[in-house]
Every structure is written in C-alpha cells, then in structure tokens.
Design an enzyme around this catalytic site. Sequence first.
Site, PDB file in Angstrom:
ATOM      1  N   HIS A 109       0.876  -1.188   0.000  1.00 55.99           N
ATOM      2  CA  HIS A 109       0.000   0.000   0.000  1.00 55.99           C
ATOM      3  C   HIS A 109       0.907   1.230   0.000  1.00 55.99           C
ATOM      4  O   HIS A 109       1.939   1.240   0.688  1.00 55.99           O
ATOM      5  CB  HIS A 109      -0.847   0.070   1.281  1.00 55.99           C
ATOM      6  CG  HIS A 109      -2.204  -0.547   1.194  1.00 55.99           C
ATOM      7  ND1 HIS A 109      -2.846  -1.048   2.305  1.00 55.99           N
ATOM      8  CD2 HIS A 109      -3.065  -0.704   0.154  1.00 55.99           C
ATOM      9  CE1 HIS A 109      -4.045  -1.506   1.948  1.00 55.99           C
ATOM     10  NE2 HIS A 109      -4.194  -1.312   0.656  1.00 55.99           N
ATOM     11  N   CYS A 146      -2.962   3.432   8.950  1.00 56.33           N
ATOM     12  CA  CYS A 146      -3.997   2.497   8.469  1.00 56.33           C
ATOM     13  C   CYS A 146      -5.210   2.464   9.397  1.00 56.33           C
ATOM     14  O   CYS A 146      -6.322   2.183   8.960  1.00 56.33           O
ATOM     15  CB  CYS A 146      -3.457   1.079   8.391  1.00 56.33           C
ATOM     16  SG  CYS A 146      -1.900   0.926   7.557  1.00 56.33           S
TER      17      CYS A 146
HETATM   18  N1  ARG Z   1      -4.184  -6.746   6.803  1.00 54.38           N
HETATM   19  C1  ARG Z   1      -4.585  -5.584   6.105  1.00 54.38           C
HETATM   20  C2  ARG Z   1      -4.561  -5.825   4.599  1.00 54.38           C
HETATM   21  O1  ARG Z   1      -3.691  -6.510   4.153  1.00 54.38           O
HETATM   22  C3  ARG Z   1      -3.710  -4.428   6.485  1.00 54.38           C
HETATM   23  C4  ARG Z   1      -4.110  -3.137   5.843  1.00 54.38           C
HETATM   24  C5  ARG Z   1      -3.212  -2.004   6.223  1.00 54.38           C
HETATM   25  N2  ARG Z   1      -3.657  -0.794   5.619  1.00 54.38           N
HETATM   26  C6  ARG Z   1      -2.875   0.127   5.066  1.00 54.38           C
HETATM   27  N3  ARG Z   1      -3.441   1.236   4.666  1.00 54.38           N
HETATM   28  N4  ARG Z   1      -1.591  -0.056   4.849  1.00 54.38           N
HETATM   29  O2  ARG Z   1      -5.389  -5.362   3.871  1.00 54.38           O
END
Ligand code: ARG
Length: 262
Positions: free
Chosen positions: A164, A256
């Site tokens: 991300h 997040c």
């Molecule tokens: N376990 C979640 C996923 O893989 C974590 C999300 C983290 N969010 C972020 N904006 N980096 O989707």
Amino acid sequence: MSTLTVIMSPPDHFAIEYSINPWMNTENKVHPEHARREWEALKATYERFGASVALISPVQGLPDLVFTTDHGKFLRGKFYAARFRYKERQKEQDVVLPWYRAHGYEVIEPPANLYMEGGDIQVNSDKIFVGYGYRTGEETVSYLAKETGMEAIPLHLVDDTFYHLDTCFLPLGDAAFYYPTAFNPESIKKLRTHFTTLIPLTSAEAERFAGNSVELDEYVLCQPNPSFEQKLIDLGKTPMTLEMHEFNKSGGGLHCLSQIMT
Ligand code: ARG
C-alpha cells in the site's frame, strides 16, 4: 485542530485469520490486550489534539475492519469508497458504506471492475498520489482525476512488502519520505518533480512503518524509530511516538487505523 474528525474501529475482533500481504502469518497470534492498549493510545492522542473520533462498531469475522483508512478516501468533501482487491476485505464495505451514509457523508461508489483501496491514496498540496500494482489498479488514477478535477499522480509499487502506498510514502508539504525500492524508477523520477526535498527511508525505518506516520500540526505521530525521528526533527517536525506492534503483524500501522476526514 478542533475541526478534525478521525474515523476508527475498535480492535475487538482484530486477528490474523488469513494472509493477503507478506506481513500476515496466521500462526502469529495477536495479543488482544496489547492491541487494545495500542489502539486506545492512538485514539487518546487524537482526542488530546482536539479531534473528534467517530467509531465504526467492530464486527466478528471482519478482522481487518480496524484499518479504516482503506475503506475509501475523502476528496473534496466526498467519500470515494474503496473496492478491495481481496474478497476477505470486500465484506467490510457492507458494514462501512451504510455507516458513512447514515452519518450524512456523500458516498461515491467506484465503477465496476476498478480496484481502489484507501491506503494507496495520499493527498498533498491538492494533488492525489495513487499507488498501484498490488491492491489498487492503474485505472483508478484517471477515475479520481476525472471525478475530482484534481491532479492525480500514478506511482507504481513494485515490492510486495510495501503493498500500500501508505507503507512506503509520507508526504509532508514540500518534503516527502519514500522507500526507494518500493517504487519503479519512473515513479521516483515523478516524485522528484513534485517535492523539493525527497528523503529516502532506510529499510529498517520502512520496516518500522515510518511511511505509515500521521502529520498533526507540527507533530508527526510515528512508531518509535530513532533514526527516522531524527530525520523528522531535522525537517522541523516534532515526532510523537506510539508503538503499534500488534497491528504490524497484519501489515498495518497507525495511519492504516485512522480515516482522517478532510
Ligand atoms: N491486513 C490488512 C490488509 O492486508 C492491512 C491493511 C493495512 N492498511 C494500510 N493502509 N496499509 O489489507
């Protein structure tokens, strides 16, 4: 800061129940009390800044609902809803979108066949930076530009540990932190044209989720990370540290966990 609203969701059901990024190992158990303490400390920090924290109720079977930043992005006062890449997280939208509507926000649903996750979208100086490659699709760049009239800049993510954009990129006005190996060379060239100061993160800093920090006035909320904290100080910012170890097990950090309404 009194007008700031942050949308969070308590970690009652937070767990590693599946693996959709390299951080997630289902053998790696979450310590529920530690997770609760870390999350409460973040919420209390926002409240100390005068923010109002609104809560989406936790739901059993939706362990990643805590990562509210991913559900969409506020742009020009409207909530652009995400469409998650993985079915494990798509179900969150059945809870989240009615919540936003019930709270009076205008929700814009994405067109069919377009993937977009809030963690891939960062706004700085009225420009939208869109990370694509793992979760969000490249087509989202033109969609957001057209919908909002804002400039949208595509950034190609090429390291799945930093799946991300908010795991490897932290814009702070004229300056930005980025983790070089997370981007293709073309994207780094683009970043150079948009920031006067572009500061690389070391792998140790990036792995401590430095990119997942949150700017609040002259403060930057971040995980304890001495070399990164020094870089923030050199930039004239004041680091304020919060440990987010339990959420790191899921590939997430404090950004997040925070949907910041703008
Ligand atoms: N376990 C979640 C996923 O893989 C974590 C999300 C983290 N969010 C972020 N904006 N980096 O989707």
